[in-house]
Write a protein that holds these residues in place. Sequence first.
Motif, PDB file in Angstrom:
ATOM      1  N   ALA A 181     -24.361  48.023-104.967  1.00  0.00           N
ATOM      2  CA  ALA A 181     -22.897  48.101-105.050  1.00  0.00           C
ATOM      3  C   ALA A 181     -22.449  49.257-105.934  1.00  0.00           C
ATOM      4  O   ALA A 181     -21.369  49.830-105.731  1.00  0.00           O
ATOM      5  CB  ALA A 181     -22.332  46.783-105.581  1.00  0.00           C
ATOM      6  N   ARG A 182     -23.276  49.597-106.919  1.00  0.00           N
ATOM      7  CA  ARG A 182     -22.920  50.686-107.834  1.00  0.00           C
ATOM      8  C   ARG A 182     -23.519  52.015-107.420  1.00  0.00           C
ATOM      9  O   ARG A 182     -23.546  52.957-108.208  1.00  0.00           O
ATOM     10  CB  ARG A 182     -23.399  50.338-109.244  1.00  0.00           C
ATOM     11  N   VAL A 189     -30.881  44.025-107.138  1.00  0.00           N
ATOM     12  CA  VAL A 189     -30.786  44.976-106.028  1.00  0.00           C
ATOM     13  C   VAL A 189     -29.362  45.040-105.495  1.00  0.00           C
ATOM     14  O   VAL A 189     -28.832  46.124-105.202  1.00  0.00           O
ATOM     15  CB  VAL A 189     -31.774  44.587-104.912  1.00  0.00           C
ATOM     16  N   ALA A 190     -28.705  43.885-105.378  1.00  0.00           N
ATOM     17  CA  ALA A 190     -27.326  43.859-104.882  1.00  0.00           C
ATOM     18  C   ALA A 190     -26.381  44.598-105.828  1.00  0.00           C
ATOM     19  O   ALA A 190     -25.499  45.353-105.387  1.00  0.00           O
ATOM     20  CB  ALA A 190     -26.876  42.412-104.695  1.00  0.00           C
ATOM     21  N   VAL A 191     -26.570  44.405-107.130  1.00  0.00           N
ATOM     22  CA  VAL A 191     -25.709  45.074-108.112  1.00  0.00           C
ATOM     23  C   VAL A 191     -25.915  46.582-108.061  1.00  0.00           C
ATOM     24  O   VAL A 191     -24.951  47.366-108.054  1.00  0.00           O
ATOM     25  CB  VAL A 191     -25.985  44.530-109.521  1.00  0.00           C
ATOM     26  N   LEU A 192     -27.170  47.009-108.021  1.00  0.00           N
ATOM     27  CA  LEU A 192     -27.453  48.441-107.965  1.00  0.00           C
ATOM     28  C   LEU A 192     -26.954  49.051-106.666  1.00  0.00           C
ATOM     29  O   LEU A 192     -26.487  50.191-106.642  1.00  0.00           O
ATOM     30  CB  LEU A 192     -28.954  48.681-108.124  1.00  0.00           C
ATOM     31  N   HIS A 214     -35.412  54.026-114.267  1.00  0.00           N
ATOM     32  CA  HIS A 214     -34.433  55.023-113.835  1.00  0.00           C
ATOM     33  C   HIS A 214     -33.021  54.452-113.633  1.00  0.00           C
ATOM     34  O   HIS A 214     -32.046  55.063-114.074  1.00  0.00           O
ATOM     35  CB  HIS A 214     -34.919  55.709-112.556  1.00  0.00           C
ATOM     36  N   PRO A 215     -32.854  53.302-112.979  1.00  0.00           N
ATOM     37  CA  PRO A 215     -31.484  52.784-112.847  1.00  0.00           C
ATOM     38  C   PRO A 215     -30.827  52.499-114.195  1.00  0.00           C
ATOM     39  O   PRO A 215     -29.607  52.647-114.342  1.00  0.00           O
ATOM     40  CB  PRO A 215     -31.679  51.490-112.039  1.00  0.00           C
ATOM     41  N   LEU A 216     -31.626  52.111-115.190  1.00  0.00           N
ATOM     42  CA  LEU A 216     -31.076  51.841-116.519  1.00  0.00           C
ATOM     43  C   LEU A 216     -30.716  53.125-117.252  1.00  0.00           C
ATOM     44  O   LEU A 216     -29.895  53.117-118.169  1.00  0.00           O
ATOM     45  CB  LEU A 216     -32.085  51.049-117.352  1.00  0.00           C
TER      46      LEU A 216
END
Length: 480
Positions: free
Chosen positions: A27-28, A22-25, A318-320
Amino acid sequence: MVALERLGRRRVAATLLLVVLVAVLWARAEPVETGPAFRIDPVDPAHAQPRLIGRTDEAASTGFGLMSGAVPTRGHGYALLGAAESAPSGFGLLGGDDPARVAPGEAAAALAARAEAGDPDGYRALAQATEGLPLAERRDRAGRYRGVYLDNLGLDSRVRGFAGPLHIGVYLDAEGGVRELVLLESRETPSYLHRVERAGFYDRARAVEIAPGLQRIDAVSGATLTSQALVRALDELIDSAAPALDEHLDRPAQGFALEAPLSDRWVWQLALLLVLFALVWQRRWRLERTERTLLGLISLVTLGFLFNLGFTYLNLLHPLLGVSVSALVGGYAVLVLLGAIWDDNTYCRHLCPFGQAQRLVARLDRRSRWRRWPLGARTMYWLRLVLAAVLIGGVVLGVERWSGFELFPDLFALDVASLWFLLALFLVLRVAAWVPMLWCRLLCPTGAVLDLVARAVRPSRRGAGVRVAAPVPQTLSERS
Protein backbone atom coordinates in the motif's frame (compact mmCIF):
# COMPACT_ATOMS: atom_id res chain seq x y z
CA MET A 1 -8.75 -25.87 17.13
CA VAL A 2 -7.15 -29.27 16.59
CA ALA A 3 -6.15 -28.28 13.07
CA LEU A 4 -4.61 -25.07 14.39
CA GLU A 5 -2.63 -27.00 16.99
CA ARG A 6 -1.42 -29.36 14.28
CA LEU A 7 -0.21 -26.50 12.12
CA GLY A 8 1.38 -24.66 15.03
CA ARG A 9 0.07 -21.47 16.57
CA ARG A 10 3.37 -19.65 16.25
CA ARG A 11 3.73 -20.47 12.58
CA VAL A 12 0.17 -19.41 11.79
CA ALA A 13 0.66 -16.15 13.70
CA ALA A 14 3.99 -15.48 11.94
CA THR A 15 2.40 -16.13 8.55
CA LEU A 16 -0.45 -13.74 9.29
CA LEU A 17 2.05 -11.11 10.42
CA LEU A 18 3.98 -11.57 7.17
CA VAL A 19 0.78 -11.11 5.16
CA VAL A 20 0.02 -7.89 7.03
CA LEU A 21 3.56 -6.55 6.48
CA VAL A 22 3.42 -7.32 2.77
CA ALA A 23 0.03 -5.61 2.49
CA VAL A 24 1.28 -2.50 4.30
CA LEU A 25 4.42 -2.27 2.18
CA TRP A 26 2.38 -2.80 -0.98
CA ALA A 27 0.00 0.00 0.00
CA ARG A 28 2.93 2.33 0.66
CA ALA A 29 4.74 1.42 -2.57
CA GLU A 30 3.86 4.70 -4.31
CA PRO A 31 6.49 7.33 -3.44
CA VAL A 32 5.41 10.62 -1.93
CA GLU A 33 6.35 13.62 -4.05
CA THR A 34 8.16 15.70 -1.45
CA GLY A 35 11.28 16.64 -3.37
CA PRO A 36 14.82 16.56 -1.99
CA ALA A 37 16.15 19.06 0.51
CA PHE A 38 19.51 20.78 0.44
CA ARG A 39 22.31 19.40 2.55
CA ILE A 40 23.78 21.38 5.43
CA ASP A 41 26.30 18.71 6.37
CA PRO A 42 29.33 17.65 4.33
CA VAL A 43 29.41 14.34 2.47
CA ASP A 44 31.70 12.73 5.05
CA PRO A 45 31.33 14.11 8.60
CA ALA A 46 34.85 12.93 9.42
CA HIS A 47 36.28 15.67 7.21
CA ALA A 48 34.42 18.73 8.43
CA GLN A 49 32.26 20.23 11.13
CA PRO A 50 29.26 22.60 10.85
CA ARG A 51 30.01 26.28 11.30
CA LEU A 52 27.73 29.01 12.64
CA ILE A 53 26.83 31.92 10.39
CA GLY A 54 28.97 34.97 10.94
CA ARG A 55 32.00 33.17 12.25
CA THR A 56 35.12 34.98 10.98
CA ASP A 57 38.11 32.88 12.01
CA GLU A 58 40.39 30.96 9.66
CA ALA A 59 39.44 30.35 6.05
CA ALA A 60 36.91 27.63 5.45
CA SER A 61 37.46 24.60 3.25
CA THR A 62 35.33 21.74 2.00
CA GLY A 63 37.95 19.23 3.15
CA PHE A 64 38.01 17.31 -0.14
CA GLY A 65 40.79 16.95 -2.69
CA LEU A 66 40.27 17.99 -6.30
CA MET A 67 38.74 15.52 -8.70
CA SER A 68 41.98 15.56 -10.69
CA GLY A 69 43.46 13.46 -7.93
CA ALA A 70 40.55 11.07 -7.72
CA VAL A 71 40.64 7.37 -8.31
CA PRO A 72 38.88 6.30 -11.53
CA THR A 73 36.38 3.47 -11.20
CA ARG A 74 36.19 1.64 -14.51
CA GLY A 75 35.91 4.88 -16.45
CA HIS A 76 32.45 5.78 -15.17
CA GLY A 77 33.05 7.44 -11.86
CA TYR A 78 35.47 8.91 -9.37
CA ALA A 79 36.00 8.36 -5.69
CA LEU A 80 36.69 11.62 -3.88
CA LEU A 81 39.96 11.71 -2.01
CA GLY A 82 39.24 12.08 1.66
CA ALA A 83 42.27 14.23 2.38
CA ALA A 84 41.24 15.97 5.57
CA GLU A 85 42.36 19.54 6.03
CA SER A 86 42.83 21.37 9.27
CA ALA A 87 40.20 23.99 8.52
CA PRO A 88 36.55 23.01 9.10
CA SER A 89 33.97 22.99 6.36
CA GLY A 90 32.36 26.17 5.09
CA PHE A 91 28.75 25.21 5.58
CA GLY A 92 26.28 27.25 7.59
CA LEU A 93 22.82 26.74 8.93
CA LEU A 94 19.73 26.97 6.77
CA GLY A 95 18.03 30.34 6.83
CA GLY A 96 14.59 30.55 5.25
CA ASP A 97 14.41 28.80 1.88
CA ASP A 98 18.02 29.41 0.88
CA PRO A 99 21.02 27.55 2.30
CA ALA A 100 23.42 30.08 3.82
CA ARG A 101 27.05 29.15 3.34
CA VAL A 102 30.10 30.84 4.79
CA ALA A 103 32.21 30.36 1.66
CA PRO A 104 30.02 30.01 -1.45
CA GLY A 105 33.04 30.78 -3.64
CA GLU A 106 34.81 27.66 -2.49
CA ALA A 107 31.72 25.52 -3.09
CA ALA A 108 31.52 26.90 -6.64
CA ALA A 109 35.23 26.25 -7.21
CA ALA A 110 34.84 22.66 -5.98
CA LEU A 111 31.88 22.12 -8.33
CA ALA A 112 33.87 23.48 -11.29
CA ALA A 113 36.85 21.30 -10.37
CA ARG A 114 34.68 18.17 -10.29
CA ALA A 115 33.16 19.11 -13.63
CA GLU A 116 36.50 19.66 -15.36
CA ALA A 117 38.10 16.53 -13.90
CA GLY A 118 35.68 14.12 -15.56
CA ASP A 119 34.40 16.06 -18.58
CA PRO A 120 34.25 13.55 -21.48
CA ASP A 121 35.04 16.31 -23.99
CA GLY A 122 37.74 18.07 -21.99
CA TYR A 123 35.67 21.25 -21.69
CA ARG A 124 36.30 23.90 -19.07
CA ALA A 125 33.73 24.62 -16.38
CA LEU A 126 32.37 27.88 -15.02
CA ALA A 127 30.27 27.54 -11.87
CA GLN A 128 26.97 29.39 -11.83
CA ALA A 129 25.04 30.31 -8.68
CA THR A 130 21.29 29.74 -9.02
CA GLU A 131 18.27 30.06 -6.78
CA GLY A 132 18.18 26.29 -6.45
CA LEU A 133 20.87 23.73 -7.09
CA PRO A 134 24.16 25.24 -8.38
CA LEU A 135 25.54 24.07 -11.71
CA ALA A 136 28.60 24.58 -13.90
CA GLU A 137 28.51 25.75 -17.50
CA ARG A 138 30.61 23.70 -19.91
CA ARG A 139 32.62 25.81 -22.37
CA ASP A 140 35.07 24.79 -25.08
CA ARG A 141 38.49 26.34 -25.57
CA ALA A 142 36.98 29.16 -27.63
CA GLY A 143 34.66 30.00 -24.74
CA ARG A 144 31.53 28.81 -26.52
CA TYR A 145 28.75 27.42 -24.34
CA ARG A 146 28.39 23.61 -24.68
CA GLY A 147 26.06 22.57 -21.87
CA VAL A 148 26.10 22.16 -18.11
CA TYR A 149 27.33 19.86 -15.37
CA LEU A 150 25.56 19.23 -12.07
CA ASP A 151 25.78 16.66 -9.28
CA ASN A 152 23.88 15.71 -6.15
CA LEU A 153 26.66 16.28 -3.60
CA GLY A 154 24.66 19.29 -2.41
CA LEU A 155 21.41 17.40 -1.94
CA ASP A 156 20.07 15.53 1.03
CA SER A 157 19.11 12.72 -1.30
CA ARG A 158 16.50 10.16 -0.30
CA VAL A 159 17.75 7.72 -2.92
CA ARG A 160 19.57 4.63 -1.65
CA GLY A 161 21.19 1.78 -3.50
CA PHE A 162 21.96 -1.68 -2.15
CA ALA A 163 24.43 -0.34 0.45
CA GLY A 164 23.52 3.32 0.88
CA PRO A 165 23.28 6.64 -0.97
CA LEU A 166 24.81 7.15 -4.41
CA HIS A 167 26.41 10.45 -5.39
CA ILE A 168 26.32 11.05 -9.12
CA GLY A 169 27.19 13.75 -11.62
CA VAL A 170 25.74 14.32 -15.08
CA TYR A 171 27.08 16.19 -18.11
CA LEU A 172 24.39 17.66 -20.35
CA ASP A 173 24.83 19.17 -23.80
CA ALA A 174 23.14 22.44 -24.76
CA GLU A 175 20.18 20.58 -26.34
CA GLY A 176 19.42 18.70 -23.13
CA GLY A 177 20.96 15.34 -24.00
CA VAL A 178 22.91 13.33 -21.43
CA ARG A 179 26.52 13.41 -22.57
CA GLU A 180 27.85 11.35 -19.67
CA LEU A 181 26.60 9.97 -16.35
CA VAL A 182 29.29 9.42 -13.70
CA LEU A 183 29.28 7.85 -10.27
CA LEU A 184 31.15 10.10 -7.86
CA GLU A 185 30.90 8.12 -4.66
CA SER A 186 29.00 5.19 -3.19
CA ARG A 187 29.19 2.31 -0.72
CA GLU A 188 27.88 -0.22 -3.23
CA THR A 189 29.41 -3.66 -3.51
CA PRO A 190 31.99 -3.39 -6.34
CA SER A 191 30.59 -6.45 -8.11
CA TYR A 192 27.22 -4.70 -8.52
CA LEU A 193 28.88 -1.60 -9.94
CA HIS A 194 30.90 -3.67 -12.39
CA ARG A 195 27.80 -5.60 -13.43
CA VAL A 196 25.98 -2.34 -14.13
CA GLU A 197 28.85 -1.16 -16.30
CA ARG A 198 29.27 -4.43 -18.19
CA ALA A 199 25.54 -4.46 -18.96
CA GLY A 200 25.93 -1.17 -20.87
CA PHE A 201 23.87 0.86 -18.41
CA TYR A 202 25.96 4.03 -18.83
CA ASP A 203 25.75 3.76 -22.61
CA ARG A 204 21.96 3.54 -22.40
CA ALA A 205 21.92 6.60 -20.14
CA ARG A 206 23.36 8.69 -23.01
CA ALA A 207 20.11 8.18 -24.91
CA VAL A 208 18.16 10.12 -22.28
CA GLU A 209 16.88 13.55 -23.32
CA ILE A 210 16.06 16.13 -20.64
CA ALA A 211 12.58 17.09 -21.78
CA PRO A 212 9.02 16.89 -20.43
CA GLY A 213 7.71 13.33 -20.33
CA LEU A 214 8.53 9.91 -18.95
CA GLN A 215 11.65 8.09 -20.15
CA ARG A 216 13.04 4.68 -19.23
CA ILE A 217 16.35 2.92 -18.78
CA ASP A 218 16.09 -0.82 -18.24
CA ALA A 219 17.32 -1.97 -14.84
CA VAL A 220 20.22 -4.41 -14.77
CA SER A 221 19.32 -7.91 -13.67
CA GLY A 222 21.59 -9.05 -10.85
CA ALA A 223 22.21 -5.44 -9.84
CA THR A 224 18.62 -4.22 -9.75
CA LEU A 225 18.82 -1.99 -6.69
CA THR A 226 22.06 -0.34 -7.85
CA SER A 227 20.86 0.43 -11.38
CA GLN A 228 17.44 1.61 -10.21
CA ALA A 229 19.06 3.83 -7.58
CA LEU A 230 21.25 5.44 -10.26
CA VAL A 231 18.14 6.20 -12.31
CA ARG A 232 16.22 7.61 -9.34
CA ALA A 233 19.22 9.73 -8.35
CA LEU A 234 19.35 11.23 -11.85
CA ASP A 235 15.61 11.83 -11.85
CA GLU A 236 15.83 13.54 -8.45
CA LEU A 237 18.81 15.63 -9.55
CA ILE A 238 17.13 16.92 -12.71
CA ASP A 239 13.92 17.65 -10.80
CA SER A 240 15.86 19.68 -8.22
CA ALA A 241 17.72 21.70 -10.85
CA ALA A 242 14.82 22.06 -13.30
CA PRO A 243 14.25 25.84 -12.80
CA ALA A 244 17.92 26.59 -13.50
CA LEU A 245 18.09 24.11 -16.38
CA ASP A 246 15.18 25.81 -18.12
CA GLU A 247 17.45 28.86 -18.52
CA HIS A 248 20.49 26.89 -19.74
CA LEU A 249 19.02 24.26 -22.08
CA ASP A 250 17.29 24.59 -25.43
CA ARG A 251 14.25 22.69 -24.15
CA PRO A 252 12.38 22.85 -20.82
CA ALA A 253 13.32 20.42 -18.05
CA GLN A 254 10.10 20.85 -16.08
CA GLY A 255 8.02 17.69 -16.28
CA PHE A 256 10.97 15.36 -16.91
CA ALA A 257 10.65 11.91 -15.31
CA LEU A 258 12.86 8.84 -15.48
CA GLU A 259 12.34 5.27 -14.30
CA ALA A 260 14.15 1.93 -14.53
CA PRO A 261 11.70 -0.95 -14.97
CA LEU A 262 12.88 -4.54 -14.82
CA SER A 263 12.97 -6.39 -18.10
CA ASP A 264 10.56 -9.27 -18.57
CA ARG A 265 13.33 -11.63 -17.45
CA TRP A 266 12.41 -11.00 -13.80
CA VAL A 267 9.17 -12.95 -14.34
CA TRP A 268 11.12 -16.04 -15.35
CA GLN A 269 13.50 -15.58 -12.43
CA LEU A 270 10.59 -15.43 -9.99
CA ALA A 271 9.05 -18.49 -11.66
CA LEU A 272 12.35 -20.35 -11.20
CA LEU A 273 12.35 -19.44 -7.51
CA LEU A 274 8.79 -20.70 -7.12
CA VAL A 275 9.70 -24.01 -8.76
CA LEU A 276 12.80 -24.51 -6.60
CA PHE A 277 10.98 -23.78 -3.36
CA ALA A 278 8.03 -25.96 -4.43
CA LEU A 279 10.34 -28.90 -5.09
CA VAL A 280 11.68 -28.66 -1.55
CA TRP A 281 8.28 -28.11 0.07
CA GLN A 282 6.40 -30.89 -1.74
CA ARG A 283 5.79 -34.08 0.20
CA ARG A 284 4.78 -36.42 -2.64
CA TRP A 285 8.23 -37.97 -2.84
CA ARG A 286 11.20 -37.78 -0.55
CA LEU A 287 14.33 -36.09 -1.85
CA GLU A 288 17.23 -38.46 -1.46
CA ARG A 289 20.89 -37.50 -1.49
CA THR A 290 21.12 -37.57 -5.30
CA GLU A 291 18.04 -35.38 -5.74
CA ARG A 292 19.24 -32.92 -3.10
CA THR A 293 22.63 -32.69 -4.79
CA LEU A 294 21.02 -32.10 -8.19
CA LEU A 295 18.75 -29.42 -6.71
CA GLY A 296 21.77 -27.73 -5.14
CA LEU A 297 23.65 -27.76 -8.45
CA ILE A 298 20.66 -26.23 -10.25
CA SER A 299 20.51 -23.48 -7.63
CA LEU A 300 24.27 -22.93 -7.85
CA VAL A 301 24.23 -22.56 -11.63
CA THR A 302 21.03 -20.53 -12.05
CA LEU A 303 20.63 -18.39 -8.93
CA GLY A 304 24.39 -18.07 -8.55
CA PHE A 305 26.39 -17.89 -11.76
CA LEU A 306 23.59 -17.14 -14.22
CA PHE A 307 21.57 -14.50 -12.32
CA ASN A 308 23.73 -13.65 -9.24
CA LEU A 309 20.39 -13.68 -7.44
CA GLY A 310 21.20 -13.97 -3.78
CA PHE A 311 19.18 -13.13 -0.70
CA THR A 312 20.72 -11.35 2.30
CA TYR A 313 19.53 -9.82 5.54
CA LEU A 314 19.77 -6.42 3.83
CA ASN A 315 16.79 -7.36 1.68
CA LEU A 316 14.75 -7.54 4.88
CA LEU A 317 16.12 -4.22 6.15
CA HIS A 318 15.63 -2.22 2.96
CA PRO A 319 11.93 -1.40 3.49
CA LEU A 320 12.79 -0.13 6.98
CA LEU A 321 15.58 2.05 5.54
CA GLY A 322 13.40 3.64 2.88
CA VAL A 323 14.75 1.59 -0.03
CA SER A 324 12.16 0.62 -2.60
CA VAL A 325 11.81 -3.09 -3.27
CA SER A 326 11.05 -4.57 -6.69
CA ALA A 327 8.44 -7.25 -7.26
CA LEU A 328 11.20 -9.81 -7.77
CA VAL A 329 12.97 -8.99 -4.50
CA GLY A 330 9.66 -8.81 -2.66
CA GLY A 331 8.54 -12.20 -3.96
CA TYR A 332 11.95 -13.66 -3.15
CA ALA A 333 11.74 -12.35 0.42
CA VAL A 334 8.26 -13.80 0.94
CA LEU A 335 9.40 -17.24 -0.24
CA VAL A 336 12.48 -17.15 1.97
CA LEU A 337 10.51 -16.10 5.04
CA LEU A 338 7.82 -18.70 4.43
CA GLY A 339 10.58 -21.28 4.18
CA ALA A 340 11.96 -20.12 7.53
CA ILE A 341 8.52 -20.22 9.16
CA TRP A 342 7.23 -23.55 7.85
CA ASP A 343 10.29 -25.56 6.81
CA ASP A 344 13.11 -24.69 9.25
CA ASN A 345 14.84 -22.37 6.77
CA THR A 346 14.50 -23.83 3.27
CA TYR A 347 16.78 -21.24 1.70
CA CYS A 348 19.90 -21.92 3.75
CA ARG A 349 19.50 -25.70 3.89
CA HIS A 350 18.76 -26.33 0.22
CA LEU A 351 18.87 -23.34 -2.13
CA CYS A 352 21.49 -20.73 -1.18
CA PRO A 353 24.11 -20.91 -3.98
CA PHE A 354 26.91 -19.76 -1.67
CA GLY A 355 26.10 -22.54 0.77
CA GLN A 356 25.73 -25.10 -2.02
CA ALA A 357 29.19 -24.22 -3.34
CA GLN A 358 30.70 -24.86 0.11
CA ARG A 359 28.75 -28.10 0.52
CA LEU A 360 29.93 -29.38 -2.86
CA VAL A 361 33.59 -28.65 -2.07
CA ALA A 362 33.30 -30.33 1.34
CA ARG A 363 31.91 -33.46 -0.29
CA LEU A 364 34.61 -33.61 -2.94
CA ASP A 365 37.55 -32.90 -0.61
CA ARG A 366 37.30 -34.97 2.56
CA ARG A 367 41.02 -35.43 3.09
CA SER A 368 41.69 -31.78 3.92
CA ARG A 369 39.21 -31.70 6.80
CA TRP A 370 40.45 -30.57 10.21
CA ARG A 371 39.71 -33.19 12.82
CA ARG A 372 39.83 -30.88 15.83
CA TRP A 373 37.87 -27.70 15.26
CA PRO A 374 37.70 -25.93 18.65
CA LEU A 375 34.22 -24.38 18.35
CA GLY A 376 31.08 -26.41 18.89
CA ALA A 377 27.74 -25.92 17.13
CA ARG A 378 26.20 -24.03 20.07
CA THR A 379 29.15 -21.65 20.37
CA MET A 380 29.17 -20.90 16.64
CA TYR A 381 25.40 -20.36 16.70
CA TRP A 382 25.64 -17.66 19.37
CA LEU A 383 28.74 -16.04 17.85
CA ARG A 384 26.98 -15.81 14.50
CA LEU A 385 23.91 -14.34 16.17
CA VAL A 386 26.00 -11.68 17.91
CA LEU A 387 27.74 -10.85 14.63
CA ALA A 388 24.38 -10.48 12.87
CA ALA A 389 23.08 -8.19 15.63
CA VAL A 390 26.18 -5.99 15.39
CA LEU A 391 25.94 -5.76 11.59
CA ILE A 392 22.23 -5.01 11.58
CA GLY A 393 22.62 -2.39 14.31
CA GLY A 394 25.47 -0.76 12.42
CA VAL A 395 23.56 -0.62 9.12
CA VAL A 396 20.45 0.80 10.79
CA LEU A 397 22.56 3.45 12.56
CA GLY A 398 24.20 4.48 9.28
CA VAL A 399 27.46 2.52 9.13
CA GLU A 400 27.00 1.91 5.43
CA ARG A 401 30.37 0.22 4.89
CA TRP A 402 29.09 -2.80 6.80
CA SER A 403 26.46 -3.41 4.14
CA GLY A 404 29.06 -5.13 1.98
CA PHE A 405 29.88 -7.87 4.50
CA GLU A 406 28.17 -10.64 2.52
CA LEU A 407 30.47 -12.31 -0.04
CA PHE A 408 27.71 -13.81 -2.21
CA PRO A 409 27.72 -11.11 -4.94
CA ASP A 410 31.52 -11.00 -5.03
CA LEU A 411 31.87 -14.73 -5.71
CA PHE A 412 29.26 -15.02 -8.47
CA ALA A 413 30.23 -11.77 -10.21
CA LEU A 414 33.39 -13.62 -11.36
CA ASP A 415 35.43 -10.42 -11.26
CA VAL A 416 38.86 -12.05 -11.10
CA ALA A 417 40.59 -8.70 -10.54
CA SER A 418 38.64 -8.07 -7.33
CA LEU A 419 40.25 -8.81 -3.97
CA TRP A 420 36.82 -9.70 -2.56
CA PHE A 421 36.27 -12.27 -5.30
CA LEU A 422 39.59 -13.91 -4.45
CA LEU A 423 38.68 -13.92 -0.76
CA ALA A 424 35.28 -15.49 -1.47
CA LEU A 425 36.89 -18.06 -3.76
CA PHE A 426 39.46 -18.98 -1.10
CA LEU A 427 36.72 -19.32 1.50
CA VAL A 428 34.74 -21.68 -0.73
CA LEU A 429 37.57 -23.77 -2.20
CA ARG A 430 39.82 -24.11 0.85
CA VAL A 431 38.15 -23.03 4.09
CA ALA A 432 35.00 -25.03 3.29
CA ALA A 433 37.22 -28.10 2.82
CA TRP A 434 39.03 -27.55 6.13
CA VAL A 435 35.88 -26.81 8.16
CA PRO A 436 32.71 -27.70 6.20
CA MET A 437 30.17 -24.88 5.91
CA LEU A 438 32.21 -22.59 8.19
CA TRP A 439 30.80 -19.39 6.67
CA CYS A 440 27.22 -20.59 7.02
CA ARG A 441 27.71 -21.87 10.56
CA LEU A 442 29.79 -19.04 12.00
CA LEU A 443 29.83 -15.90 9.83
CA CYS A 444 26.61 -15.65 7.79
CA PRO A 445 24.29 -12.94 9.20
CA THR A 446 21.51 -13.92 6.81
CA GLY A 447 21.52 -17.48 8.10
CA ALA A 448 21.49 -16.19 11.67
CA VAL A 449 18.36 -14.09 11.03
CA LEU A 450 16.51 -16.87 9.21
CA ASP A 451 17.50 -19.48 11.80
CA LEU A 452 16.27 -17.16 14.54
CA VAL A 453 12.91 -16.84 12.79
CA ALA A 454 12.70 -20.61 12.33
CA ARG A 455 13.57 -21.25 15.95
CA ALA A 456 11.09 -18.64 17.25
CA VAL A 457 8.11 -20.22 15.47
CA ARG A 458 9.12 -23.85 15.88
CA PRO A 459 6.77 -25.81 18.17
CA SER A 460 8.46 -26.18 21.54
CA ARG A 461 9.96 -29.55 22.33
CA ARG A 462 11.55 -30.35 25.62
CA GLY A 463 15.18 -31.29 25.50
CA ALA A 464 15.72 -29.88 22.02
CA GLY A 465 19.12 -28.34 21.60
CA VAL A 466 20.33 -25.57 19.35
CA ARG A 467 19.67 -26.39 15.73
CA VAL A 468 20.97 -24.37 12.80
CA ALA A 469 19.89 -24.55 9.21
CA ALA A 470 23.36 -24.95 7.76
CA PRO A 471 25.06 -27.70 9.77
CA VAL A 472 27.54 -30.15 8.37
CA PRO A 473 25.41 -32.42 6.16
CA GLN A 474 24.90 -35.93 7.49
CA THR A 475 27.17 -37.37 4.85
CA LEU A 476 29.92 -34.98 6.01
CA SER A 477 29.56 -35.64 9.72
CA GLU A 478 30.57 -39.23 9.36
CA ARG A 479 34.10 -39.78 10.59
CA SER A 480 36.14 -42.15 8.57
